[in-house]
Motif scaffolding. Sequence first.
Motif, PDB file in Angstrom:
ATOM      1  N   ASP A 174       4.267  -1.302   3.411  1.00  0.00           N
ATOM      2  CA  ASP A 174       4.144   0.194   3.582  1.00  0.00           C
ATOM      3  C   ASP A 174       5.519   0.854   3.995  1.00  0.00           C
ATOM      4  O   ASP A 174       5.433   1.363   5.074  1.00  0.00           O
ATOM      5  CB  ASP A 174       2.836   0.394   4.583  1.00  0.00           C
ATOM      6  CG  ASP A 174       2.406   1.914   4.270  1.00  0.00           C
ATOM      7  OD1 ASP A 174       2.981   2.791   3.864  1.00  0.00           O
ATOM      8  OD2 ASP A 174       1.524   2.321   4.847  1.00  0.00           O
ATOM      9  N   THR A 175       6.420   0.566   3.563  1.00  0.00           N
ATOM     10  CA  THR A 175       7.570   1.076   3.955  1.00  0.00           C
ATOM     11  C   THR A 175       8.200   1.855   2.585  1.00  0.00           C
ATOM     12  O   THR A 175       8.099   1.502   1.484  1.00  0.00           O
ATOM     13  CB  THR A 175       8.612   0.207   4.226  1.00  0.00           C
ATOM     14  OG1 THR A 175       8.854  -0.936   2.961  1.00  0.00           O
ATOM     15  CG2 THR A 175       8.147  -0.922   5.313  1.00  0.00           C
TER      16      THR A 175
ATOM     17  N   SER B 251      -4.112   0.922  -6.556  1.00  0.00           N
ATOM     18  CA  SER B 251      -4.545   2.294  -6.833  1.00  0.00           C
ATOM     19  C   SER B 251      -3.271   2.916  -7.544  1.00  0.00           C
ATOM     20  O   SER B 251      -2.284   3.301  -6.718  1.00  0.00           O
ATOM     21  CB  SER B 251      -4.915   2.999  -5.813  1.00  0.00           C
ATOM     22  OG  SER B 251      -6.475   2.388  -5.189  1.00  0.00           O
ATOM     23  N   VAL B 252      -3.447   3.920  -8.463  1.00  0.00           N
ATOM     24  CA  VAL B 252      -2.335   4.331  -9.038  1.00  0.00           C
ATOM     25  C   VAL B 252      -2.619   6.086  -8.939  1.00  0.00           C
ATOM     26  O   VAL B 252      -1.565   6.601  -8.636  1.00  0.00           O
ATOM     27  CB  VAL B 252      -2.320   4.104 -10.694  1.00  0.00           C
ATOM     28  CG1 VAL B 252      -1.354   4.982 -11.391  1.00  0.00           C
ATOM     29  CG2 VAL B 252      -2.155   2.694 -10.923  1.00  0.00           C
ATOM     30  N   ASN B 253      -3.870   6.416  -9.006  1.00  0.00           N
ATOM     31  CA  ASN B 253      -3.976   7.847  -8.925  1.00  0.00           C
ATOM     32  C   ASN B 253      -5.597   8.056  -8.813  1.00  0.00           C
ATOM     33  O   ASN B 253      -6.521   6.994  -8.869  1.00  0.00           O
ATOM     34  CB  ASN B 253      -3.584   8.724  -9.934  1.00  0.00           C
ATOM     35  CG  ASN B 253      -3.689   8.364 -11.480  1.00  0.00           C
ATOM     36  OD1 ASN B 253      -4.868   7.583 -11.766  1.00  0.00           O
ATOM     37  ND2 ASN B 253      -2.937   8.729 -12.464  1.00  0.00           N
ATOM     38  N   VAL B 254      -5.975   9.335  -8.900  1.00  0.00           N
ATOM     39  CA  VAL B 254      -7.338   9.430  -8.605  1.00  0.00           C
ATOM     40  C   VAL B 254      -8.289   8.964  -9.961  1.00  0.00           C
ATOM     41  O   VAL B 254      -9.316   8.738  -9.948  1.00  0.00           O
ATOM     42  CB  VAL B 254      -7.862  10.877  -8.689  1.00  0.00           C
ATOM     43  CG1 VAL B 254      -7.329  11.402  -7.367  1.00  0.00           C
ATOM     44  CG2 VAL B 254      -7.246  11.896  -9.960  1.00  0.00           C
ATOM     45  N   PHE B 255      -7.647   8.861 -11.308  1.00  0.00           N
ATOM     46  CA  PHE B 255      -8.255   8.181 -12.403  1.00  0.00           C
ATOM     47  C   PHE B 255      -8.270   6.777 -12.426  1.00  0.00           C
ATOM     48  O   PHE B 255      -9.269   6.331 -12.882  1.00  0.00           O
ATOM     49  CB  PHE B 255      -7.390   8.562 -13.678  1.00  0.00           C
ATOM     50  CG  PHE B 255      -7.241  10.155 -13.903  1.00  0.00           C
ATOM     51  CD1 PHE B 255      -8.473  10.808 -14.234  1.00  0.00           C
ATOM     52  CD2 PHE B 255      -6.230  10.775 -13.818  1.00  0.00           C
ATOM     53  CE1 PHE B 255      -8.175  12.124 -14.624  1.00  0.00           C
ATOM     54  CE2 PHE B 255      -6.045  12.127 -13.778  1.00  0.00           C
ATOM     55  CZ  PHE B 255      -7.257  12.903 -14.363  1.00  0.00           C
ATOM     56  N   PHE B 256      -7.372   6.142 -11.859  1.00  0.00           N
ATOM     57  CA  PHE B 256      -7.191   4.593 -11.932  1.00  0.00           C
ATOM     58  C   PHE B 256      -6.958   4.069 -10.463  1.00  0.00           C
ATOM     59  O   PHE B 256      -5.970   4.227  -9.589  1.00  0.00           O
ATOM     60  CB  PHE B 256      -6.098   4.283 -12.878  1.00  0.00           C
ATOM     61  CG  PHE B 256      -6.393   4.877 -14.076  1.00  0.00           C
ATOM     62  CD1 PHE B 256      -7.468   4.551 -14.927  1.00  0.00           C
ATOM     63  CD2 PHE B 256      -5.332   5.847 -14.450  1.00  0.00           C
ATOM     64  CE1 PHE B 256      -7.567   5.431 -16.148  1.00  0.00           C
ATOM     65  CE2 PHE B 256      -5.280   6.351 -15.611  1.00  0.00           C
ATOM     66  CZ  PHE B 256      -6.530   6.241 -16.581  1.00  0.00           C
ATOM     67  N   THR B 257      -8.097   3.206  -9.931  1.00  0.00           N
ATOM     68  CA  THR B 257      -8.111   2.864  -8.581  1.00  0.00           C
ATOM     69  C   THR B 257      -8.002   1.380  -8.588  1.00  0.00           C
ATOM     70  O   THR B 257      -8.608   0.607  -9.451  1.00  0.00           O
ATOM     71  CB  THR B 257      -9.031   3.431  -7.705  1.00  0.00           C
ATOM     72  OG1 THR B 257     -10.257   3.167  -8.397  1.00  0.00           O
ATOM     73  CG2 THR B 257      -9.016   4.872  -7.556  1.00  0.00           C
TER      74      THR B 257
ATOM     75  N   ASN C 152       0.791  -1.308  -0.152  1.00  0.00           N
ATOM     76  CA  ASN C 152       0.019   0.005  -0.053  1.00  0.00           C
ATOM     77  C   ASN C 152       0.942   1.433  -0.073  1.00  0.00           C
ATOM     78  O   ASN C 152       0.399   2.413   0.174  1.00  0.00           O
ATOM     79  CB  ASN C 152      -1.027  -0.075   0.911  1.00  0.00           C
ATOM     80  CG  ASN C 152      -0.385  -0.482   2.361  1.00  0.00           C
ATOM     81  OD1 ASN C 152       0.932  -0.591   2.746  1.00  0.00           O
ATOM     82  ND2 ASN C 152      -1.354  -0.854   3.422  1.00  0.00           N
ATOM     83  N   ASN C 153       2.114   1.029  -0.357  1.00  0.00           N
ATOM     84  CA  ASN C 153       3.046   2.184  -0.576  1.00  0.00           C
ATOM     85  C   ASN C 153       3.716   2.063  -1.999  1.00  0.00           C
ATOM     86  O   ASN C 153       4.424   1.439  -2.347  1.00  0.00           O
ATOM     87  CB  ASN C 153       4.238   2.279   0.479  1.00  0.00           C
ATOM     88  CG  ASN C 153       4.944   3.569   0.319  1.00  0.00           C
ATOM     89  OD1 ASN C 153       4.912   4.394  -0.676  1.00  0.00           O
ATOM     90  ND2 ASN C 153       5.527   3.711   1.600  1.00  0.00           N
ATOM     91  N   PRO C 154       3.053   3.076  -2.814  1.00  0.00           N
ATOM     92  CA  PRO C 154       3.561   3.144  -4.293  1.00  0.00           C
ATOM     93  C   PRO C 154       5.007   3.108  -4.359  1.00  0.00           C
ATOM     94  O   PRO C 154       5.720   2.872  -5.326  1.00  0.00           O
ATOM     95  CB  PRO C 154       2.850   4.271  -5.021  1.00  0.00           C
ATOM     96  CG  PRO C 154       1.582   4.614  -4.073  1.00  0.00           C
ATOM     97  CD  PRO C 154       2.105   4.050  -2.786  1.00  0.00           C
ATOM     98  N   ASN C 155       5.663   3.891  -3.431  1.00  0.00           N
ATOM     99  CA  ASN C 155       7.216   4.220  -3.451  1.00  0.00           C
ATOM    100  C   ASN C 155       8.007   3.244  -2.769  1.00  0.00           C
ATOM    101  O   ASN C 155       9.036   3.396  -2.425  1.00  0.00           O
ATOM    102  CB  ASN C 155       7.263   5.587  -3.057  1.00  0.00           C
ATOM    103  CG  ASN C 155       6.854   6.660  -3.618  1.00  0.00           C
ATOM    104  OD1 ASN C 155       6.918   6.774  -5.011  1.00  0.00           O
ATOM    105  ND2 ASN C 155       6.178   7.464  -2.994  1.00  0.00           N
ATOM    106  N   ASN C 156       7.242   1.946  -2.524  1.00  0.00           N
ATOM    107  CA  ASN C 156       8.022   0.961  -1.730  1.00  0.00           C
ATOM    108  C   ASN C 156       9.150   0.468  -2.497  1.00  0.00           C
ATOM    109  O   ASN C 156       9.031   0.170  -3.695  1.00  0.00           O
ATOM    110  CB  ASN C 156       7.228  -0.223  -1.562  1.00  0.00           C
ATOM    111  CG  ASN C 156       7.694  -1.303  -0.524  1.00  0.00           C
ATOM    112  OD1 ASN C 156       8.940  -1.617  -0.593  1.00  0.00           O
ATOM    113  ND2 ASN C 156       6.894  -1.638   0.641  1.00  0.00           N
ATOM    114  N   PRO C 157      10.409   0.616  -2.254  1.00  0.00           N
ATOM    115  CA  PRO C 157      11.727   0.341  -3.103  1.00  0.00           C
ATOM    116  C   PRO C 157      11.883  -1.208  -3.050  1.00  0.00           C
ATOM    117  O   PRO C 157      13.038  -1.452  -4.148  1.00  0.00           O
ATOM    118  CB  PRO C 157      12.972   1.073  -2.460  1.00  0.00           C
ATOM    119  CG  PRO C 157      12.270   1.100  -0.875  1.00  0.00           C
ATOM    120  CD  PRO C 157      11.070   1.089  -0.819  1.00  0.00           C
ATOM    121  N   VAL C 158      11.333  -2.080  -2.328  1.00  0.00           N
ATOM    122  CA  VAL C 158      11.845  -3.413  -2.241  1.00  0.00           C
ATOM    123  C   VAL C 158      10.797  -4.568  -2.512  1.00  0.00           C
ATOM    124  O   VAL C 158      11.010  -5.555  -2.817  1.00  0.00           O
ATOM    125  CB  VAL C 158      12.620  -3.519  -0.821  1.00  0.00           C
ATOM    126  CG1 VAL C 158      11.689  -3.571   0.486  1.00  0.00           C
ATOM    127  CG2 VAL C 158      13.295  -5.042  -0.837  1.00  0.00           C
TER     128      VAL C 158
END
Length: 574
Positions: A220-221, A560-566, A173-179
């Motif tokens: 979520d890291t 969920s990518v953004n407000v357009f695409f969930t 649930n964190n799009p920026n999760n690097p691992v």
Amino acid sequence: MQLIKNVFCTVISTICLATLTASAQRPNIITTLTEQNRWVDSVYNKLSKKERIGQLFYVRAHTNKGRAYEDSVGRVIAEEHVGGLVFFQGGPVRHANLINNYQKLSRVPLLIAMDGEWGLGMRLDSSFSFPYQMTLGAIQDNNLIYKMGQMVAYDFRRLGMHINFAPDMDVNNNPNNPVINYRSFGDNKYNVAQKGIAYFKGMQDGGVITFAKHFPGHGDTNVDSHFDLPQLPFSRERLDSLEMYPFRQAINAGIGGVMIAHLNIPSLDTTKKLPSTLSREIVTNILKDSLGFKGIVASDAMEMKGVTKNFPNGDADVRAFIAGNDLLELSENSVVAARLIKKAIRQKKISKEEFEAKIKKLLAAKYWAGLNNYKPVNPAGLIADINRPASAELMQQLSDAAITLLKGDSRTLRHNPLMKTAIVSIGVNQPTTFQKELSKWYPNGMIFMVDKNASVPTLNRMLSTLKGFDQVYVAIHDTRTRPQSKLDYSVDVKLLVAELAAKPNSVVSVFANPYAIAGLPGIEKSGALLECYQKDDALQRAAVKVITGQQKPIGKLPVSVNVFFTTGQSVTSL
């Protein structure tokens, strides 16, 4: 010759099917791990204390590092009496031969493990890769994922391996999760649980011990625990209801193993800078006692900075042992760690009964895997076996089921085949499978390729040329080995995507991490938009099938990518 080839493929498929069917009759792994066993008792009683402690350790092995490295691992097996090996990069035949050699050095047969989240191809050359878990997260038929688990198990057993450190059951649930990221089934805990259970059941029914990872949840890291210690600052209620949910479901479904993450979680253990791997509160009190897990608890790699940064020189290993881990993976220094564990046992920091139960559980895993009747691997025909037609057929089925239509319909997808058509692939420097397959349907089509760092004059020339075309199909490709959340395109190339998407009669297919869509503003203006998840040829063929009306898009967005695409979004009523 073709007849012989067809007969050979039929025989291989029949053998594979028979193997998978027979393996489905295997005894319940948790029952095997917890019941008294004469073979286990006999082996345990013959081992010295040093040999018993050695069973805790699983050390690194490669076949791409040369003979000196291979020999050094052999010495560790002979001298430290380790319980197993974790294989990494190399080749399948070399792996099989080396596994045979290493087994000869061990008094007790070794359990052989690998991280193969998408199959052997995650680590080995000349071997097959199935889709990433994020791609699987889009699939609605979990039976396909079960079949993939069976296929992966067959490949593992064919090489003489018994453990797959998979599936990844983190809720990303964190799009920026690097691992974690694309290694997760998505951000919906129910979908993650269902997909993870289907996958592990296929593997366990195929005779492979599986491990849900990374408990209690690494999704979520924004820190990679390979390099530092991430912190989960969430409440116990949040962790219990979200992060732990898939693990609880997997335990109830009978998974044989759980791997612990290197995370600092103050709401579960207030000890400062303490990784969850070293927390008895998390490993024993929560996972074993509260959740009732009776299988094997494995640490994540003990060489990772997330655990060694604050607990060096074997301190991490002995703490992980006392915390309740049964299997210590990739110790930074197994000699020192074994000595410290022996001292901890002598000082009664862990009871004699708990230590004995750990070792017998690991020996029982060997019994379940059939190592009480060990047989070496036959390397003859191995490459053909692990690259059999049935695997490619299943890969195409999985790919067909994953394609997700985020915008559009049959009218905006399929244009007049006689019109002048531009077929553009971005991020590549040679024609793609997508372009070649789609060109067969558009005789008046022209192929264009755009490098991810193309110059502005080059982009402008192409845009000028495209003014003479009636319709444009655009494919976004991430050609990197590991597809991250953001594409490594130049700013100018990203602007090109927006311009192409805004053209009349535009169709955009994204062969990349779904999170990458968020970094391409303007892409939502396209006439039709397909999320295709990764670069593989099977997914490119599947996208063409959807565009040309050969099949319906049945995948659903797993994040969920953004407000357009969930999460859960799709257009399926074509």
